[in-house]
Design an enzyme around this catalytic site. Sequence first.
Site, short mmCIF file in Angstrom:
data_model
loop_
_atom_site.label_atom_id
_atom_site.label_comp_id
_atom_site.label_asym_id
_atom_site.label_seq_id
_atom_site.Cartn_x
_atom_site.Cartn_y
_atom_site.Cartn_z
N LYS A 243 3.80 23.88 -2.77
CA LYS A 243 5.26 23.93 -2.98
C LYS A 243 5.56 24.54 -4.34
CE LYS A 243 9.14 20.75 -3.81
NZ LYS A 243 9.55 19.34 -3.89
N GLY B 125 0.83 -1.20 0.00
CA GLY B 125 0.00 0.00 0.00
C GLY B 125 0.86 1.25 0.00
N GLY B 126 0.61 2.15 0.94
CA GLY B 126 1.35 3.40 0.97
C GLY B 126 1.03 4.26 -0.24
N VAL C 252 1.56 -12.12 3.02
CA VAL C 252 1.89 -13.02 1.92
C VAL C 252 2.98 -13.98 2.38
CG1 VAL C 252 2.83 -13.17 -0.41
CG2 VAL C 252 1.21 -11.35 0.16
#
Length: 511
Positions: A78, A14-15, A187
Amino acid sequence: MLNDRLRTVLVLGGGSAGWLVAGLLAAEHPDLRITLVESDDVPVIGVGEGTWPSMRDTLRRIGLSESDFIRRCQVALKQGSRFDGWQRGGAGTDGDRYYHPFMLPVGHGDADLVQAWLATDPARPFADLVSPSVQLCETGRAPKQLQTPEFGAVANYAYHFDAGLFGQLLREHAVQRLGVRHVVDHVDAVLSADNGDIAALRTRGHGELAADLFIDCSGLASRLIGQHFGVPLKSEREVLFNDAAMPVQVPYASADQPLATCTIATAWAKGWIWDIGLPSRRGVGCVFARAHASEDEAQAALQAYLDATGAPRERPAPRVIRYDPGYRQRFWVRNCVAIGLASGFIEPLEASALALVELSAQRLCDELPMSRASMDAVAARFNDDFGYRWARVIDFLKLHYALSERDDTAYWRAHRDAATWPGRLRELLPMWRLRAPARHDFGRIDEVFPAASYQYVLYGMGFRPVPQPPSAAKLQSALACFDEAARQTRRFVSGLPGHRSLIDHLVKTAA
């Protein structure tokens, strides 16, 4: 063969990387069945808090609201990066400071700006002469107005954000709005098909999860491309020495403290320190090479920087992230493609990590629909293109170090040694002594860094081409561009709101 078309995709990890890939694929190819598998016992690194302007288009393509994103993810806008102390080891305020803004120079590609600058105003910083962004950053102005539409800009901008919150928002959107299946499980094994493809992942709670295409977003562990297929890392440790980072999150001394509108990168004796301002806190981190600095030295440099920049005395203890700088020799093997940290990591300078995730995910979207019969040819092109892109990232990052005049430590002296420079950089720098970096120096239509970015860094670091006075017509053309940049600067500085006031307004409006 139509019946051989790719129909199922499994994203491992994920992330930010995993959910960006899953979200883009689901948004642009709703016919695909997409599953994302992540373990709840794998920590998220969570320090990728800077992006490029390309993220605006990526979020739009996924279907996210910019207002929701700003409200939910501690977002700041930014406009580029500021570099303090890189040229001579000064304090930044003594003139050892330059900007790499996101706005192209006014007249870039149409006028000989560099020779006109050398002929008329060489003492003035190049970026300040050709781009309004420098003064917007210096005066704390936002790059857009209250009424500017979502993802629209007055001055080009990207984002700073809380990486953990960003991953959560992407996950929520992908699952609830785009139909991505989310499996939280560990996993245990990677199962192979007879032809060498990955057939399925065996999980503890959900059994075997099969797919036509597997995307490795498992981070530095590189579970599929690195561990299963054994693709080695092409180390860049001899070119870019940094192999550790020490991040920490610190509050502001006061709630109304000005909110920076650029990433601040400050060089120290054996590395550099990033400083990213979010609305409620700063993300600060020390980058260093363990061959040149101990972790105690890095922590001392980080604490000294925090003291000097007014951080409260009570601070959390920083953690250490160690990595091997480099990238995979191949990114796509059989029916598996690595994206994000699984494909490699060099260092945080210039925020290239998430940009490469975006480029990889968008390329994957553009290659679909795809059959297994055509996949090997697609993979070969992908590997060639992204090998080129990683090499160009390394050229550009090394440029920041190679031109330094610092002679205070072995770290900087080694960076200045041409033996540590990539071959392409050694070829180009003598050319750039005679003329400015130009479009024809870069061989691809969609280069990672344009010629303008090289100009900003070269001239910010004190590099100067041999003066060759332009003709009267060329000089007048360039001076008109300088005048236009000055007019834009005056108009933008007077007409744009303060950065913090804009963010506060957008958050309240979205809420």
